[in-house]
Design a protein around this motif. Structure first.
Motif, PDB file in Angstrom:
ATOM      1  N   VAL A 114      65.099  91.959 -36.139  1.00 30.80           N
ATOM      2  CA  VAL A 114      65.586  91.432 -37.417  1.00 30.80           C
ATOM      3  C   VAL A 114      65.699  89.915 -37.361  1.00 30.80           C
ATOM      4  CG1 VAL A 114      67.522  91.401 -39.026  1.00 30.80           C
ATOM      5  CG2 VAL A 114      66.820  93.557 -37.965  1.00 30.80           C
ATOM      6  N   VAL A 115      66.199  89.408 -36.236  1.00 30.84           N
ATOM      7  CA  VAL A 115      66.372  87.958 -36.079  1.00 30.84           C
ATOM      8  C   VAL A 115      65.055  87.288 -35.737  1.00 30.84           C
ATOM      9  CG1 VAL A 115      67.453  86.156 -34.670  1.00 30.84           C
ATOM     10  CG2 VAL A 115      68.792  88.116 -35.450  1.00 30.84           C
TER      11      VAL A 115
ATOM     12  N   SER B   4      71.396  86.721 -29.766  1.00 27.78           N
ATOM     13  CA  SER B   4      70.787  87.690 -30.687  1.00 27.78           C
ATOM     14  C   SER B   4      70.585  89.050 -30.027  1.00 27.78           C
ATOM     15  CB  SER B   4      69.453  87.159 -31.204  1.00 27.78           C
ATOM     16  OG  SER B   4      69.620  85.953 -31.897  1.00 27.78           O
TER      17      SER B   4
ATOM     18  N   LEU C 231      61.933  88.174 -35.969  1.00 27.21           N
ATOM     19  CA  LEU C 231      60.787  88.299 -36.866  1.00 27.21           C
ATOM     20  C   LEU C 231      61.068  87.594 -38.192  1.00 27.21           C
ATOM     21  CD1 LEU C 231      59.585  91.976 -36.217  1.00 27.21           C
ATOM     22  CD2 LEU C 231      58.599  89.834 -35.375  1.00 27.21           C
ATOM     23  N   ASN C 232      62.139  86.830 -38.187  1.00 26.44           N
ATOM     24  CA  ASN C 232      62.520  86.047 -39.366  1.00 26.44           C
ATOM     25  C   ASN C 232      62.244  84.572 -39.076  1.00 26.44           C
ATOM     26  OD1 ASN C 232      63.975  84.587 -41.393  1.00 26.44           O
ATOM     27  ND2 ASN C 232      65.236  86.404 -41.747  1.00 26.44           N
ATOM     28  N   TYR C 233      61.516  83.919 -39.946  1.00 27.19           N
ATOM     29  CA  TYR C 233      61.127  82.524 -39.716  1.00 27.19           C
ATOM     30  C   TYR C 233      62.318  81.582 -39.620  1.00 27.19           C
ATOM     31  CZ  TYR C 233      62.156  81.544 -44.632  1.00 27.19           C
ATOM     32  OH  TYR C 233      62.781  81.380 -45.847  1.00 27.19           O
ATOM     33  N   ARG C 234      63.461  81.965 -40.194  1.00 25.75           N
ATOM     34  CA  ARG C 234      64.620  81.065 -40.226  1.00 25.75           C
ATOM     35  C   ARG C 234      65.124  80.718 -38.832  1.00 25.75           C
ATOM     36  NH1 ARG C 234      65.560  84.326 -44.765  1.00 25.75           N
ATOM     37  NH2 ARG C 234      65.754  83.141 -46.728  1.00 25.75           N
ATOM     38  N   VAL C 235      65.043  81.660 -37.905  1.00 23.69           N
ATOM     39  CA  VAL C 235      65.528  81.379 -36.554  1.00 23.69           C
ATOM     40  C   VAL C 235      64.666  80.310 -35.889  1.00 23.69           C
ATOM     41  CG1 VAL C 235      64.182  83.164 -35.344  1.00 23.69           C
ATOM     42  CG2 VAL C 235      66.365  82.416 -34.406  1.00 23.69           C
ATOM     43  N   TYR C 236      63.373  80.319 -36.164  1.00 25.88           N
ATOM     44  CA  TYR C 236      62.473  79.320 -35.584  1.00 25.88           C
ATOM     45  C   TYR C 236      62.715  77.950 -36.204  1.00 25.88           C
ATOM     46  CZ  TYR C 236      60.226  83.489 -33.777  1.00 25.88           C
ATOM     47  OH  TYR C 236      60.003  84.669 -33.127  1.00 25.88           O
TER      48      TYR C 236
ATOM     49  N   ASN D 283      65.939  92.236 -30.701  1.00 27.16           N
ATOM     50  CA  ASN D 283      66.483  92.036 -32.046  1.00 27.16           C
ATOM     51  C   ASN D 283      65.371  91.594 -32.993  1.00 27.16           C
ATOM     52  OD1 ASN D 283      67.950  91.396 -34.359  1.00 27.16           O
ATOM     53  ND2 ASN D 283      69.697  90.618 -33.191  1.00 27.16           N
TER      54      ASN D 283
ATOM     55  N   ILE E 119      62.128  89.662 -29.280  1.00 28.11           N
ATOM     56  CA  ILE E 119      61.703  90.355 -30.502  1.00 28.11           C
ATOM     57  C   ILE E 119      62.032  91.838 -30.425  1.00 28.11           C
ATOM     58  CG2 ILE E 119      59.668  91.095 -31.818  1.00 28.11           C
ATOM     59  CD1 ILE E 119      58.444  88.322 -31.169  1.00 28.11           C
TER      60      ILE E 119
END
Length: 325
Positions: free
Chosen positions: A37-38, A292, A40-45, A35, A32
């Motif tokens: 930006v990556v 990332s 803290l974005n739910y899409r990566v999870y 990166n 975190i």
């Protein structure tokens, strides 16, 4: 005082699981920070959760085999041949749910065959299952001629919706993985089967003297691994909308690494379902985190190896080294 004693006992009994949980937590904090930006974005999870269930299902099932003092190296090819059975039956127009059942039966039979050769002939599980891995993969290649089978027609069907669709943004296969975890947790910690597995792995002769049906338990562990592999083969077909002759390849080392990393040592008698889950989470997020963070994918195997070696060292200091070396 009673609370303090309970807490100390809990920490002492679960120190490996707690340690691996802290490793995962620290790793995610680092990613975190590296990166935000990556991570803290739910899409990566959600992206990781698409394939993470495969690793969780296989590693938690592998705990039983390794805790019994054996090992199964054939499951990647069992995944492949089960996936092939599912693909050809579904492609023939048969109900895909029937194809799913057949795939699980095929996987279970392969596990049963492994256990039969190990228990009745006294063969080494390491060498036998390695040979079976090559044999089944070669059989798949011979039968298919190295050609895949398109399963795009299954997309948007009922079986796809039930096993690999999404609830909003959440992959449904993650719910199936949670279901597998609950079953495996119950079998390992709350059913006599789990205790018998650990007794056999710790001392085979003592287990026999206690009246435990060693052969029956061994057969059950390999059948469980085979059935899990069969189910995973179907999930991979549905996720990829395709069967490939190489389906299942690439999971051997990462599943073993997740299981060992989670605190299930190689010598048997000890196992942890929660640890296998945490090991799967660490390895599942590791490659995404590395890339990332600005590093290339070439660092992935390096960090896989580093984390696994550090895990073995932690086992040593946690007193899990059976030989005390």
């Amino acid at each position: 005082m009673m609370k303090n004693r309970f807490l100390r006992d809990f920490i002492n009994k679960r120190k490996i699981e707690i340690a691996i949980g802290l490793v995962f937590f620290i790793m995610m904090i680092v990613f975190i920070i590296a990166n935000p930006v990556v991570f803290l974005n739910y899409r990566v999870y959600m992206a990781v959760f698409t394939t993470l269930p495969i690793l969780i299902i296989l590693s938690t099932s592998m705990v039983f085999v390794i805790a019994s003092g054996e090992i199964d190296l054939s499951f990647p090819s069992i995944i492949g041949i089960s996936a092939w059975a599912f693909a050809i039956i579904a492609k023939a127009g048969v109900n895909p749910f029937l194809a799913l059942i057949v795939a699980i039966i095929v996987g279970s039979f392969c596990g049963f065959l492994n256990s039969l050769l190990i228990t009745n002939l006294g063969l080494s599980s390491l060498v036998l299952t390695l040979g079976m891995n090559f044999l089944l993969r070669g059989l798949i290649m011979i039968i298919t001629g190295g050609k895949g089978i398109s399963l795009a027609f299954l997309r948007n069907t009922e079986i796809f919706s039930i096993f690999t669709d999404k609830i909003g943004i959440f992959p449904i296969q993650m719910l199936w993985a949670i279901g597998f975890v609950m079953i495996n947790w119950f079998l390992f910690y709350r059913h006599k089967f789990g205790g018998h597995v650990c007794y056999i792995g710790d001392n085979l002769m003592s287990a026999r003297e206690m009246g435990i049906s060693v052969n029956k338990v061994m057969v059950s562990t390999f059948v469980l691994m085979g059935a899990s592999s069969g189910f995973v083969g179907v999930l991979l077909c549905l996720i990829n909308n395709q069967f490939w002759p190489t389906t299942g390849d690439g999971y051997l080392l990462i599943v073993l690494a997740a299981t060992f990393l989670g605190g299930t040592p190689t010598w048997g008698g000890i196992g942890t379902i929660f640890g296998a889950i945490m090991g799967s989470l660490i390895l599942g997020f590791l490659e995404t985190g590395i890339i990332s963070s600005g590093l290339t994918g070439f660092y992935t195997k390096f960090f896989f190896g580093l984390i696994l070696i550090l895990a073995l060292i932690s086992h040593r200091f946690a007193g899990l080294n059976k030989k005390g070396k």
